[in-house]
Write a protein that holds these residues in place. Structure first.
Motif, PDB file in Angstrom:
ATOM      1  N   MET A 413      26.581  32.216  24.934  1.00  0.00           N
ATOM      2  CA  MET A 413      27.936  31.834  24.361  1.00  0.00           C
ATOM      3  C   MET A 413      27.828  30.826  23.278  1.00  0.00           C
ATOM      4  N   THR A 439      26.054  37.939  27.296  1.00  0.00           N
ATOM      5  CA  THR A 439      25.747  36.513  27.194  1.00  0.00           C
ATOM      6  C   THR A 439      24.683  36.129  28.109  1.00  0.00           C
ATOM      7  N   THR A 440      24.048  37.238  28.905  1.00  0.00           N
ATOM      8  CA  THR A 440      22.737  36.877  29.815  1.00  0.00           C
ATOM      9  C   THR A 440      22.192  38.292  29.743  1.00  0.00           C
ATOM     10  N   ILE A 442      20.116  38.903  32.678  1.00  0.00           N
ATOM     11  CA  ILE A 442      19.844  38.787  34.274  1.00  0.00           C
ATOM     12  C   ILE A 442      20.756  39.751  35.067  1.00  0.00           C
ATOM     13  N   ALA A 443      21.589  40.586  34.761  1.00  0.00           N
ATOM     14  CA  ALA A 443      22.519  41.253  35.436  1.00  0.00           C
ATOM     15  C   ALA A 443      22.636  42.893  35.197  1.00  0.00           C
ATOM     16  N   ILE A 449      30.256  43.363  32.508  1.00  0.00           N
ATOM     17  CA  ILE A 449      30.811  41.982  32.494  1.00  0.00           C
ATOM     18  C   ILE A 449      30.106  40.787  31.784  1.00  0.00           C
ATOM     19  N   THR A 450      28.678  41.112  31.946  1.00  0.00           N
ATOM     20  CA  THR A 450      27.942  40.043  30.937  1.00  0.00           C
ATOM     21  C   THR A 450      28.542  40.148  29.489  1.00  0.00           C
ATOM     22  N   ILE A 453      32.301  39.284  28.671  1.00  0.00           N
ATOM     23  CA  ILE A 453      32.789  37.585  28.415  1.00  0.00           C
ATOM     24  C   ILE A 453      32.256  37.421  26.984  1.00  0.00           C
TER      25      ILE A 453
ATOM     26  N   ILE B 492      27.140  35.526  37.234  1.00  0.00           N
ATOM     27  CA  ILE B 492      26.903  35.698  35.909  1.00  0.00           C
ATOM     28  C   ILE B 492      27.544  34.953  34.872  1.00  0.00           C
ATOM     29  N   HIS B 495      25.681  31.412  35.162  1.00  0.00           N
ATOM     30  CA  HIS B 495      24.358  31.335  34.585  1.00  0.00           C
ATOM     31  C   HIS B 495      24.788  31.389  32.929  1.00  0.00           C
ATOM     32  N   ALA B 496      25.519  32.256  32.545  1.00  0.00           N
ATOM     33  CA  ALA B 496      25.887  32.123  31.106  1.00  0.00           C
ATOM     34  C   ALA B 496      26.383  30.875  30.530  1.00  0.00           C
ATOM     35  N   ALA B 497      26.826  30.086  31.331  1.00  0.00           N
ATOM     36  CA  ALA B 497      27.348  28.632  31.100  1.00  0.00           C
ATOM     37  C   ALA B 497      26.154  27.817  31.127  1.00  0.00           C
TER      38      ALA B 497
END
Lengths: 608, 608
Positions: A413, A439-440, A442-443, A449-450, A453, B492, B495-497
């Motif tokens: 982010m 934004t990550t 790991i999912a 959804i990742t 965002i 998610i 973790h993104a945060a």
């Protein structure tokens, strides 16, 4: 041979009807919108919403996949007098991967001669805009963007932060023209795709979303892809990219284009690679050029061209955690490395522009070096390519071609805004079109959804179109359900961005739905939502009876704990006394105000 | 009567084993972590990850719902010498809604005498921290937060924007103590809930998530709720709120608390309201006080107290689109309005603190006036309450009570940061705990996503804990699948945060998964993900065979179009030549470098 007839989903969405708004400059244009009705007790006018679903949701229009859609734009295009029909390129065996017999997807039954710009002409929306011409397409998108916001009582109130964009209160055809002339927006609209309902992509307009689909060597068929196309626009996809690989690419695409009311994008290098049996090193400018013409004649509205991946950038990617994750980018990097030559896309870019100009194919300059992991975001390779894309933008603009720029990818982010800011700067405000960003990492299984965002955030910051990501990203090909989930997730991201940018009128739908929620108009709440079917189904899982559709509570809290129900009691008490008087008394703090026990019981009790 | 034995899901996650790390200050503490192994070809040490799942995922521990979990903290609590057992409050018929016979949820079989602070003592983590004491709980959370990051090669690299937080490279027990002493973090840990594995909530630590559950008058049972508890922590819930309404509240809660290794929060006004038959006006301080003691004796770790909803604020909500949407807030507003009196929660707040202090129940100061729609966000009512919460924070701190602050709700993206900034300012940096926020109102059925966007952003800005929202929000009660979807979505967001804040070590899991992805270690990719089961299932939908788990492509692109596969070829070519040399030659631009055709073919060809 039997002509196939793919099964598709048609018909209006719940409580919705298609309306058409006429033009003023171009009086023959009819801009479709969807009007959602609410319960008579609401006392509200129906809500007009943007509608990308095409004629398939209009019960008054008979659609037939084997005939294709009506050619709305044909007359507009011809009336401009700068195009000609000609004998197009013949379909070659390699166009469909040399497949024959039963395994060949049948040709689309109708095959008109293609159009192209006359010698020296530039039949592009950019050329018209620069010449001061407001085309029918421009007026069409102006009307479409407004969604009749001028009729809404809240028209004129503004709220939001647009980070220096220039969003008007009301979109005029002239504003559209000026944005296109400035390169800040595009209307992807190949003259050989007259079936489209024009739409605009730009930072000062509604944020758009793209849905990817396409056959692959491993799975899926033309029938499935046509079904996914119609399904994706039903839920709100603004454009569709056909990323087919494998065989039958040409014929599948023809079925898609002829039945698509939204612009179709492709990555022509995929088909070119199929023509050389998947060996990147064997790609040539001639094969690629032939593929561009093939697709331009079919009506593809925008091409992803990875001309920004240059030889000297390849070493910048070698130490990355995930190397090059763009298919087109990796193909071109491999070609450059193998031949130790500059990319033929880069070297022949002006000739590519000449082709795009003849048909008004828009550029989507590909980000072949986008990061494929959080670790690789915003690195040297990514930004080096972005600078080249800025250089190419100017070349394309000089040729009167419309341009947008593709962006990442996987970005945490705190690094998203830098992407948007650099893109605006390097690419001279050409529209940005990003994939997420995720934004990550790991999912897997939840990358809608990742990435949703990141998509919402970059849309807010100024990204003009968001390429969806489905739950199957990184794992497999999306099916029909995945397509819907991806589209709805991205409609959420785009709408959240519109709200945060302060796009006038965007909040009307939120407000209408929230009023319905507060007033326990359950059916209205479902119908005003992005996915009425799912909302209704979830509600009915615990309270299935029709009587519960008017109940003043739901299963989450039950009747006693329903805050909204209690709020109504509070409001009723407040209104009995008169707001101003009550507030004054509250400020005094005395015991002057003694309310009746319950609003419901009030009528049967003596006044106190 | 038969003792019920709810069915729960136990056992390790794929490729995972439970490890325990010992303390140094307190040598008897054993902090659980989950270690995920990768394939031997990776040559990587197993990755330790934060593990909230409790003993249920340790195959060496025999759990029995009818016995409850082992009382890890009992000895620590007693050793401090400031608590006493006493004859607790008897269970009264109204505690379970006067239900009897078959409809009564059986009592939990074991019932120890409760503990409380001795006369004058404050057995709270805040009191200890202020006294300079590093408790076992503090060391425990320090070890837990680090996730053995000191063993990782990338330890020390920092990247991110933490908006002025004070995140250390490495969490020491003393740092934990100082953060708690400053009120910037809390360890919710009722002395009557010795079963918990302590966790910390604060801006300078990993972002945490809460999962809501609970029976309602309309549906669900104790068995379902215990199952959801264990299920939610399996996927990563850090705390669980039992929001039960209806009957059997007391007995259901006892089963939950005794079997929960994570802190349990409640909203005591819900049970108090049940005790007065759901009539808000009939609530009294005495009924509420009795309910607080009842729940504190059971071991509830944090109470949501809506003491910030004051009489004079009620008129501020009357013109809102969605009034008051907090259940507790609406109940208290109605009480205030009916009696035209100041809230008894506000007036008796010091006495509430005295109760919380005796048991170390943390405050979660409720945002009873949070916005329930985009239209109502950041309004006068919301911020007036926030200021009162700041005032109450100081009162609670003066009583040695731990405090966090609840936040919204429905907020468009551009208004989220203002919420965080105002909260830090008004509430003196007490941890913030928000519900989402939802960034649009138009997607019921997908509110885990509309809110996941806002949750990730506010987590980045400094929110310490994110209350999940499930797909059923606004529509019905979440089932087991909804709970999992809500938890994964919020993991998610959290973790993104963490990534965006630059929390040291947070990126290790992204990097490990991305390396697995790039190296086609499919099983590792699944196992390192937040939801290995779903990732594997999605992959297998198109390529089910075991052979495809080592395939160097997937169904998205097929073998020819796999960018990662091509990237490996590029890397192999680059490595053959030597990176530095190749880069130099590329810069020169000559034809010096003539690579072999394919990395795969390289071995069989003569060197050039």
């Amino acid at each position: 041979m039997n002509v196939p007839n793919p099964k598709i989903t048609t018909g209006a969405l719940p409580a919705s009807r298609k309306i058409y708004v006429n033009g003023e400059v171009h009086q023959d244009i009819r801009v479709p919108m969807r009007e959602i009705s609410t319960h008579p007790t609401a006392g509200e006018a129906p809500l007009p919403v943007y509608d990308s679903s095409g004629p398939y949701t209009d019960p008054d229009v008979l659609t037939d996949i084997r005939q294709g859609l009506p050619q709305l734009r044909r007359q507009w295009i011809e009336a401009r007098g700068d195009v000609e029909t000609y004998q197009g390129r013949d379909v070659k065996p390699e166009d469909n991967g040399f497949v024959a017999g039963d395994r060949l997807t049948p040709e689309f039954p109708v095959k008109p001669a293609p159009l192209r710009g006359k010698e020296g002409a530039a039949p592009t929306q950019l050329a018209y805009a620069r010449a001061g011409i407001i085309t029918a397409e421009m007026e069409y998108v102006a009307i479409r963007e407004n969604q009749l916001r001028e009729l809404s009582p809240c028209h004129g109130t503004r709220d939001g932060n647009d980070f220096g964009a220039n969003i008007p209160d009301y979109v005029t055809p002239e504003f559209v023209r000026s944005e296109i002339a400035a390169g800040r927006a595009i209307i992807p609209a190949n003259i050989n795709h007259p079936e489209i309902e024009p739409m605009i992509i730009g930072r000062n307009f509604l944020v758009k979303i793209n849905a990817n689909m396409g056959t692959s060597a491993v799975t899926s068929s033309m029938e499935e892809e046509v079904d996914k196309l119609v399904w994706s626009i039903r839920w709100g996809a603004d454009t569709v990219m056909d990323l087919s690989t494998g065989r039958n690419i040409h014929n599948t695409r023809e079925w898609i284009v002829r039945n698509s009311p939204v612009p179709i994008g492709t990555v022509p290098i995929y088909q070119a690679l199929e023509k050389v049996n998947g060996i990147a090193e064997d790609l040539t400018w001639e094969v690629f050029r032939d593929t561009l013409i093939e697709q331009a004649e079919q009506g593809v509205d925008y091409f992803t061209i990875h001309a920004g991946v240059r030889l000297h950038m390849v070493p910048m990617t070698v130490e990355r955690v995930t190397g090059i994750v763009s298919r087109g980018g990796s193909i071109m990097a491999k070609w450059c490395l193998h031949h130790h030559k500059e990319s033929f896309l880069y070297e022949h870019f002006e000739e590519i522009c000449d082709i795009c100009r003849q048909y008004d194919v828009s550029f989507s300059l590909g980000d072949g070096l986008r990061p494929g992991s959080i670790a690789d975001a915003n690195d040297e390779a990514q930004f080096a390519e972005l600078e080249t894309l800025g250089e190419l933008t100017k070349i394309a603009w000089a040729k009167d071609c419309q341009v947008m720029i593709e962006g990442p990818g996987h970005v945490a982010m705190h690094k998203i805004k830098e992407n948007m800011d650099k893109q605006l700067e390097c690419c001279h405000e050409a529209p940005f079109y990003t994939l997420g960003p995720l934004t990550t990492d790991i999912a897997p299984g939840y990358d809608h959804i990742t990435s949703g965002i990141g998509a919402a955030m970059i849309g807010w910051f100024g990204c003009a179109m968001l390429c969806y990501v489905t739950p199957k990203e990184h794992l497999g090909l999306p099916d029909r359900d995945d397509v819907k989930t991806g589209v709805i997730t991205y409609k959420i991201a785009a709408h959240a961005a519109d709200l945060a940018k302060g796009l006038p009128g965007a909040q009307r739908r939120d407000d209408a739905l929230s009023r319905a929620r507060f007033e326990f108009r359950w059916e209205d709440q479902f119908n005003l939502s992005l996915d009425p079917d799912t909302a209704r189904e979830f509600h009915d899982q615990t309270l299935p009876k029709e009587a519960h559709k008017v109940a003043h509570f739901c299963s989450m809290c039950g009747p006693k704990f329903c805050s909204m129900r209690i709020s109504h009691d509070i409001r009723a008490e407040a209104q009995k006394e008169g707001m101003e008087a009550m507030a004054a008394k509250f400020r005094e703090g005395g015991e002057l105000y003694v309310p009746a026990a319950e609003a419901a019981a009030a009528k049967t009790e003596p006044a106190e």
